[in-house]
Write an enzyme that holds these catalytic residues in place. Sequence first.
Site, PDB file in Angstrom:
ATOM      1  N   ALA A  91       0.739  -1.263   0.017  1.00  0.00           N
ATOM      2  CA  ALA A  91       0.060   0.016  -0.080  1.00  0.00           C
ATOM      3  C   ALA A  91       0.805   1.158  -0.022  1.00  0.00           C
ATOM      4  O   ALA A  91       1.937   1.373   0.572  1.00  0.00           O
ATOM      5  CB  ALA A  91      -0.963  -0.015   1.168  1.00  0.00           C
ATOM      6  N   ILE A  93       1.243   5.811  -0.884  1.00  0.00           N
ATOM      7  CA  ILE A  93       0.619   7.137  -1.354  1.00  0.00           C
ATOM      8  C   ILE A  93       2.024   8.046  -1.711  1.00  0.00           C
ATOM      9  O   ILE A  93       2.898   7.556  -1.138  1.00  0.00           O
ATOM     10  CB  ILE A  93      -0.183   7.812  -0.097  1.00  0.00           C
ATOM     11  CG1 ILE A  93       0.711   7.821   0.943  1.00  0.00           C
ATOM     12  CG2 ILE A  93      -1.483   6.979  -0.007  1.00  0.00           C
ATOM     13  CD1 ILE A  93       0.104   8.878   2.167  1.00  0.00           C
ATOM     14  N   TYR A 155       8.974  10.864   0.775  1.00  0.00           N
ATOM     15  CA  TYR A 155       8.399   9.443   0.145  1.00  0.00           C
ATOM     16  C   TYR A 155       9.860   8.804  -0.223  1.00  0.00           C
ATOM     17  O   TYR A 155       9.899   7.440  -0.087  1.00  0.00           O
ATOM     18  CB  TYR A 155       7.938  10.007  -1.161  1.00  0.00           C
ATOM     19  CG  TYR A 155       7.324   8.724  -2.122  1.00  0.00           C
ATOM     20  CD1 TYR A 155       6.156   8.069  -1.966  1.00  0.00           C
ATOM     21  CD2 TYR A 155       8.103   8.274  -3.225  1.00  0.00           C
ATOM     22  CE1 TYR A 155       5.787   7.094  -2.660  1.00  0.00           C
ATOM     23  CE2 TYR A 155       7.911   7.169  -3.854  1.00  0.00           C
ATOM     24  CZ  TYR A 155       6.676   6.529  -3.702  1.00  0.00           C
ATOM     25  OH  TYR A 155       6.190   5.412  -4.490  1.00  0.00           O
ATOM     26  N   VAL A 188       5.395   3.608 -13.008  1.00  0.00           N
ATOM     27  CA  VAL A 188       4.557   2.524 -13.472  1.00  0.00           C
ATOM     28  C   VAL A 188       3.588   3.402 -13.691  1.00  0.00           C
ATOM     29  O   VAL A 188       2.958   4.334 -13.012  1.00  0.00           O
ATOM     30  CB  VAL A 188       4.653   1.645 -12.393  1.00  0.00           C
ATOM     31  CG1 VAL A 188       3.375   0.621 -13.141  1.00  0.00           C
ATOM     32  CG2 VAL A 188       5.656   0.902 -12.091  1.00  0.00           C
TER      33      VAL A 188
HETATM   34  P1  NAD Z   1      -2.248   3.180  -6.643  1.00  0.00           P
HETATM   35  O1  NAD Z   1      -2.665   4.674  -5.929  1.00  0.00           O
HETATM   36  O2  NAD Z   1      -2.676   2.974  -7.832  1.00  0.00           O
HETATM   37  O3  NAD Z   1      -2.527   1.980  -5.601  1.00  0.00           O
HETATM   38  C1  NAD Z   1      -2.470   2.458  -4.219  1.00  0.00           C
HETATM   39  C2  NAD Z   1      -3.010   1.301  -3.396  1.00  0.00           C
HETATM   40  O4  NAD Z   1      -2.890   1.222  -2.020  1.00  0.00           O
HETATM   41  C3  NAD Z   1      -4.507   1.212  -3.392  1.00  0.00           C
HETATM   42  O5  NAD Z   1      -5.142  -0.166  -3.319  1.00  0.00           O
HETATM   43  C4  NAD Z   1      -5.017   1.969  -2.320  1.00  0.00           C
HETATM   44  O6  NAD Z   1      -6.373   1.798  -1.849  1.00  0.00           O
HETATM   45  C5  NAD Z   1      -4.024   1.360  -1.157  1.00  0.00           C
HETATM   46  N1  NAD Z   1      -3.818   2.424  -0.157  1.00  0.00           N
HETATM   47  C6  NAD Z   1      -3.403   3.824  -0.309  1.00  0.00           C
HETATM   48  N2  NAD Z   1      -3.146   4.390   1.111  1.00  0.00           N
HETATM   49  C7  NAD Z   1      -3.242   3.203   1.935  1.00  0.00           C
HETATM   50  C8  NAD Z   1      -3.736   3.130   3.266  1.00  0.00           C
HETATM   51  N3  NAD Z   1      -3.323   4.189   3.963  1.00  0.00           N
HETATM   52  N4  NAD Z   1      -4.051   2.129   3.812  1.00  0.00           N
HETATM   53  C9  NAD Z   1      -4.345   1.091   3.247  1.00  0.00           C
HETATM   54  N5  NAD Z   1      -4.266   1.091   1.741  1.00  0.00           N
HETATM   55  C10 NAD Z   1      -4.087   2.142   1.157  1.00  0.00           C
HETATM   56  O7  NAD Z   1      -0.548   3.011  -6.524  1.00  0.00           O
HETATM   57  P2  NAD Z   1       0.285   2.160  -6.874  1.00  0.00           P
HETATM   58  O8  NAD Z   1       1.204   2.884  -8.198  1.00  0.00           O
HETATM   59  O9  NAD Z   1      -0.153   0.926  -7.495  1.00  0.00           O
HETATM   60  O10 NAD Z   1       1.475   1.943  -5.815  1.00  0.00           O
HETATM   61  C11 NAD Z   1       1.467   0.801  -5.105  1.00  0.00           C
HETATM   62  C12 NAD Z   1       2.917   0.724  -4.329  1.00  0.00           C
HETATM   63  O11 NAD Z   1       3.792   0.987  -5.325  1.00  0.00           O
HETATM   64  C13 NAD Z   1       3.218   1.974  -3.506  1.00  0.00           C
HETATM   65  O12 NAD Z   1       3.711   1.546  -2.400  1.00  0.00           O
HETATM   66  C14 NAD Z   1       3.724   2.992  -4.198  1.00  0.00           C
HETATM   67  O13 NAD Z   1       4.590   3.680  -3.431  1.00  0.00           O
HETATM   68  C15 NAD Z   1       4.778   1.870  -4.965  1.00  0.00           C
HETATM   69  N6  NAD Z   1       5.615   2.437  -6.329  1.00  0.00           N
HETATM   70  C16 NAD Z   1       4.758   3.114  -7.278  1.00  0.00           C
HETATM   71  C17 NAD Z   1       5.427   3.381  -8.437  1.00  0.00           C
HETATM   72  C18 NAD Z   1       4.514   4.108  -9.603  1.00  0.00           C
HETATM   73  O14 NAD Z   1       5.339   4.613 -10.650  1.00  0.00           O
HETATM   74  N7  NAD Z   1       3.515   3.832  -9.593  1.00  0.00           N
HETATM   75  C19 NAD Z   1       6.827   3.514  -8.538  1.00  0.00           C
HETATM   76  C20 NAD Z   1       7.514   2.916  -7.241  1.00  0.00           C
HETATM   77  C21 NAD Z   1       6.781   2.445  -6.289  1.00  0.00           C
END
Ligand code: NAD
Length: 248
Positions: A91, A93, A155, A188
């Site tokens: 999870a 943000i 972050y 992503v």
């Molecule tokens: P997204 O916003 O599509 O999904 C986030 C998910 O986390 C959702 O299911 C949301 O309901 C849940 N969530 C958010 N805050 C929460 C909380 N406080 N409690 C419970 N659930 C919560 O984002 P994503 O891009 O799929 O991100 C997933 C992970 O990947 C994150 O840890 C993010 O930091 C990491 N990440 C994303 C990217 C990118 O470019 N998208 C790159 C590197 C790392």
Amino acid sequence: MQLAGKIAVITGGSRGIGRATALAFAREGADIAFCHLDDAAQADTTAAEIAAMGRRVMHRNLDVADIGDGQRFIAESGQALGPIDILFNNAGINIRKNFEDVTEDDFDRIVNVLFRGAFFIAQAAYKTMLPRGAGIIISTASQTGLKGQPGAVPYSAAKAAIIGFTRALAWEAAPRGIRVNAIAPGPVDTDLVRQNSPQWRAAFEARLPVGRFGTVDEIAATALLLAGPQGGFYCGATLSPNGGDVMH
Ligand code: NAD
């Protein structure tokens, strides 16, 4: 099927990387518990797709920053589905601001969700894995934890903490049968990065060697490698599918 009969718990499983991983794990035979925050319709859709594959699925709306709720989620997942084999601690943000504008509330929210929440959910799952001498913990870090990113200082720091956490815990966990690793994705295409302007994205893609953002399925494939039988020699690793953004 690489995960036949396994029980996988995923935080942030309603959409994005967590959803793609939940579907990939279910496709490989795992039953799934996932949590999410607020996006009920997306959670229901993901759960329905998992159930349509014939897998058991449960999901909870909770905030991973609330340690008690996270611990209850782990306990309920075990009660509903059986002993947890895999935790995908994912999870997340972001709050994009320049360093000088970051407030204490911004800092606390980022650290509480990305690091403190992930830490204690991992601990709760780990305690259920110890008596069985088996388990897999994978946490989603970020390439920002490796190279940093402007506008994302808390972050990036929290994601670097996930990498340090993964390495330290792997030392303790591996002799007890539990494999701990992290994934540090590059950019992503998910809701998280769609918060940024199209100009930001175009400039980022232009300087990436592969010239594009990653897909959620490309990250899910890495999670599946770490969760499955072919990932047995990864220990404390941070795998970084990132399109060449960080080469190491
Ligand atoms: P997204 O916003 O599509 O999904 C986030 C998910 O986390 C959702 O299911 C949301 O309901 C849940 N969530 C958010 N805050 C929460 C909380 N406080 N409690 C419970 N659930 C919560 O984002 P994503 O891009 O799929 O991100 C997933 C992970 O990947 C994150 O840890 C993010 O930091 C990491 N990440 C994303 C990217 C990118 O470019 N998208 C790159 C590197 C790392």
